[in-house]
Design a protein around this motif. Structure first.
Motif, PDB file in Angstrom:
ATOM      1  N   VAL A   1       0.849  -1.194   0.000  1.00 19.84           N
ATOM      2  CA  VAL A   1       0.000   0.000   0.000  1.00 19.84           C
ATOM      3  C   VAL A   1       0.884   1.243   0.000  1.00 19.84           C
ATOM      4  O   VAL A   1       1.765   1.397   0.845  1.00 19.84           O
ATOM      5  CB  VAL A   1      -0.924   0.009   1.233  1.00 19.84           C
ATOM      6  CG1 VAL A   1      -1.746   1.303   1.283  1.00 19.84           C
ATOM      7  CG2 VAL A   1      -1.842  -1.204   1.232  1.00 19.84           C
ATOM      8  N   THR A   2       0.652   2.142  -0.973  1.00 19.00           N
ATOM      9  CA  THR A   2       1.421   3.384  -1.041  1.00 19.00           C
ATOM     10  C   THR A   2       0.575   4.614  -0.737  1.00 19.00           C
ATOM     11  O   THR A   2       1.114   5.682  -0.473  1.00 19.00           O
ATOM     12  CB  THR A   2       2.069   3.552  -2.433  1.00 19.00           C
ATOM     13  OG1 THR A   2       1.058   3.471  -3.448  1.00 19.00           O
ATOM     14  CG2 THR A   2       3.104   2.469  -2.676  1.00 19.00           C
ATOM     15  N   GLU A   3      -0.735   4.494  -0.810  1.00 17.75           N
ATOM     16  CA  GLU A   3      -1.655   5.571  -0.410  1.00 17.75           C
ATOM     17  C   GLU A   3      -2.850   4.932   0.288  1.00 17.75           C
ATOM     18  O   GLU A   3      -3.372   3.917  -0.176  1.00 17.75           O
ATOM     19  CB  GLU A   3      -2.160   6.375  -1.614  1.00 17.75           C
ATOM     20  CG  GLU A   3      -1.093   7.106  -2.401  1.00 17.75           C
ATOM     21  CD  GLU A   3      -0.614   8.381  -1.720  1.00 17.75           C
ATOM     22  OE1 GLU A   3      -1.208   8.768  -0.682  1.00 17.75           O
ATOM     23  OE2 GLU A   3       0.344   8.985  -2.220  1.00 17.75           O
ATOM     24  N   ALA A   4      -3.284   5.550   1.386  1.00 22.12           N
ATOM     25  CA  ALA A   4      -4.474   5.067   2.090  1.00 22.12           C
ATOM     26  C   ALA A   4      -4.996   6.225   2.922  1.00 22.12           C
ATOM     27  O   ALA A   4      -4.475   6.516   3.985  1.00 22.12           O
ATOM     28  CB  ALA A   4      -4.140   3.871   2.976  1.00 22.12           C
TER      29      ALA A   4
ATOM     30  N   GLN B   1      -9.243  -7.675   1.864  1.00 25.49           N
ATOM     31  CA  GLN B   1     -10.130  -6.508   1.860  1.00 25.49           C
ATOM     32  C   GLN B   1      -9.343  -5.255   2.209  1.00 25.49           C
ATOM     33  O   GLN B   1      -8.631  -5.203   3.204  1.00 25.49           O
ATOM     34  CB  GLN B   1     -11.286  -6.685   2.836  1.00 25.49           C
ATOM     35  CG  GLN B   1     -12.290  -5.536   2.768  1.00 25.49           C
ATOM     36  CD  GLN B   1     -13.567  -5.810   3.534  1.00 25.49           C
ATOM     37  OE1 GLN B   1     -13.877  -6.948   3.845  1.00 25.49           O
ATOM     38  NE2 GLN B   1     -14.332  -4.764   3.828  1.00 25.49           N
ATOM     39  N   ILE B   2      -9.526  -4.215   1.370  1.00 24.30           N
ATOM     40  CA  ILE B   2      -8.821  -2.949   1.585  1.00 24.30           C
ATOM     41  C   ILE B   2      -9.798  -1.789   1.784  1.00 24.30           C
ATOM     42  O   ILE B   2      -9.375  -0.647   1.962  1.00 24.30           O
ATOM     43  CB  ILE B   2      -7.878  -2.633   0.399  1.00 24.30           C
ATOM     44  CG1 ILE B   2      -8.663  -2.577  -0.912  1.00 24.30           C
ATOM     45  CG2 ILE B   2      -6.760  -3.665   0.313  1.00 24.30           C
ATOM     46  CD1 ILE B   2      -7.848  -2.091  -2.096  1.00 24.30           C
TER      47      ILE B   2
ATOM     48  N   PRO C   1      -9.801   3.767   4.936  1.00 24.37           N
ATOM     49  CA  PRO C   1      -9.400   2.391   4.631  1.00 24.37           C
ATOM     50  C   PRO C   1      -8.849   1.669   5.861  1.00 24.37           C
ATOM     51  O   PRO C   1      -8.216   2.293   6.726  1.00 24.37           O
ATOM     52  CB  PRO C   1      -8.305   2.567   3.573  1.00 24.37           C
ATOM     53  CG  PRO C   1      -8.507   3.929   3.012  1.00 24.37           C
ATOM     54  CD  PRO C   1      -9.074   4.755   4.120  1.00 24.37           C
ATOM     55  N   PRO C   2      -9.062   0.362   5.953  1.00 25.96           N
ATOM     56  CA  PRO C   2      -8.535  -0.416   7.074  1.00 25.96           C
ATOM     57  C   PRO C   2      -7.067  -0.787   6.916  1.00 25.96           C
ATOM     58  O   PRO C   2      -6.510  -1.468   7.778  1.00 25.96           O
ATOM     59  CB  PRO C   2      -9.419  -1.671   7.065  1.00 25.96           C
ATOM     60  CG  PRO C   2      -9.764  -1.855   5.626  1.00 25.96           C
ATOM     61  CD  PRO C   2      -9.903  -0.463   5.065  1.00 25.96           C
ATOM     62  N   VAL C   3      -6.443  -0.378   5.808  1.00 32.48           N
ATOM     63  CA  VAL C   3      -5.024  -0.657   5.592  1.00 32.48           C
ATOM     64  C   VAL C   3      -4.241   0.641   5.751  1.00 32.48           C
ATOM     65  O   VAL C   3      -4.798   1.733   5.735  1.00 32.48           O
ATOM     66  CB  VAL C   3      -4.787  -1.264   4.192  1.00 32.48           C
ATOM     67  CG1 VAL C   3      -5.426  -2.632   4.092  1.00 32.48           C
ATOM     68  CG2 VAL C   3      -5.334  -0.345   3.091  1.00 32.48           C
ATOM     69  N   ARG C   4      -2.918   0.520   5.882  1.00 32.77           N
ATOM     70  CA  ARG C   4      -2.072   1.692   6.088  1.00 32.77           C
ATOM     71  C   ARG C   4      -0.931   1.683   5.079  1.00 32.77           C
ATOM     72  O   ARG C   4      -0.578   0.641   4.515  1.00 32.77           O
ATOM     73  CB  ARG C   4      -1.510   1.704   7.513  1.00 32.77           C
ATOM     74  CG  ARG C   4      -0.583   0.552   7.816  1.00 32.77           C
ATOM     75  CD  ARG C   4      -0.147   0.525   9.274  1.00 32.77           C
ATOM     76  NE  ARG C   4       0.818  -0.542   9.517  1.00 32.77           N
ATOM     77  CZ  ARG C   4       0.514  -1.809   9.718  1.00 32.77           C
ATOM     78  NH1 ARG C   4      -0.760  -2.181   9.695  1.00 32.77           N
ATOM     79  NH2 ARG C   4       1.451  -2.708   9.922  1.00 32.77           N
ATOM     80  N   VAL C   5      -0.342   2.850   4.865  1.00 31.06           N
ATOM     81  CA  VAL C   5       0.788   2.974   3.938  1.00 31.06           C
ATOM     82  C   VAL C   5       1.941   2.093   4.415  1.00 31.06           C
ATOM     83  O   VAL C   5       2.285   2.078   5.607  1.00 31.06           O
ATOM     84  CB  VAL C   5       1.229   4.445   3.836  1.00 31.06           C
ATOM     85  CG1 VAL C   5       2.523   4.558   3.033  1.00 31.06           C
ATOM     86  CG2 VAL C   5       0.137   5.288   3.194  1.00 31.06           C
ATOM     87  N   GLY C   6       2.538   1.364   3.481  1.00 28.01           N
ATOM     88  CA  GLY C   6       3.637   0.466   3.791  1.00 28.01           C
ATOM     89  C   GLY C   6       3.212  -0.961   4.071  1.00 28.01           C
ATOM     90  O   GLY C   6       4.048  -1.867   4.085  1.00 28.01           O
TER      91      GLY C   6
END
Length: 220
Positions: A101-104, A162-163, A149-154
């Motif tokens: 992930v690079t943007e969230a 699921q993102i 979003p439930p995900v984070r950068v990196g």
């Protein structure tokens, strides 16, 4: 008259100036080298040729059929996804392929459209969104998500993880998923399970149906 006799040794002030001058030159040279290395780290990967296209899957649940479409003014290669059955709000959005992930977060502004107020004020841009780097200079983008979003950068994500959830944040007229595939600096035609979507230019309205094969091992 007495004359000043030189001992042949430089004065302390001259020595200090010389040392300072050498230090300044060395520091300046090190700075130039550091800048050059930093630019190389950023620029060299961008100059590499993209790798082979990953086997992207539809970013929705295994076995579901969704309508993919575009319309005049949407921008070339952009795809909007709507479920053919059931409510769009809150449907899981899945990673099309494994990556980092690079943007969230928020692209533009969120606005006020929610399941409880679907005609609320529009925001700007993509609203809540996620971007994933899949390696080989391939990226995917997922916009207008329902919430943060439930995900984070990196974070590393697996294909099918699921993102987010389908929403209508940003500049969106109805709940849907705006999706893009990018190769290097360019948006390209989306492919799913190895087949092109057929959505290329936005000079006319175009829709097609596809069934997701974004399935976990053992799923039908």
């Amino acid at each position: 008259m007495l004359r000043t006799v030189s001992t042949g040794h430089p004065s302390r002030h001259r020595v200090r100036r010389s040392v300072r001058s050498r230090v300044v030159r060395v520091v300046g040279l090190l700075g130039v080298v550091a800048v050059g290395l930093a630019l190389a780290v950023v620029v060299v990967p961008l100059l590499r040729q993209p790798g082979p296209r990953p086997l992207f899957q539809l970013p929705v649940a295994c076995g579901e059929t969704w309508q993919l479409g575009t319309y005049p003014g949407h921008d070339d290669y952009d795809v909007d996804l709507f479920p053919t059955k059931g409510e769009a709000w809150g449907r899981p959005v899945l990673a099309s392929y494994a990556g980092r992930v690079t943007e969230a977060g928020i692209n533009g502004s969120v606005g006020g459209r929610t399941p409880d107020d679907p005609d609320g004020p529009r925001g700007r841009g993509g609203g809540y969104w996620v971007k994933i780097d899949h390696g080989g200079r391939w990226e995917t983008q997922y916009l207008h998500l329902l919430e943060a979003p439930p995900v984070r950068v990196g974070q590393r994500v697996a294909r099918g993880e699921q993102i987010g959830r389908v929403g209508s944040t940003g500049n969106s007229g109805a709940p849907h998923l705006h999706y893009e595939q990018r190769r290097g600096w360019e948006k390209v035609e989306t492919h799913f399970d190895g087949a092109p979507s057929g959505i290329t230019h936005d000079d006319t309205e175009y829709t097609v149906r596809r069934t997701s094969n974004n399935c976990a091992p053992g799923q039908p």
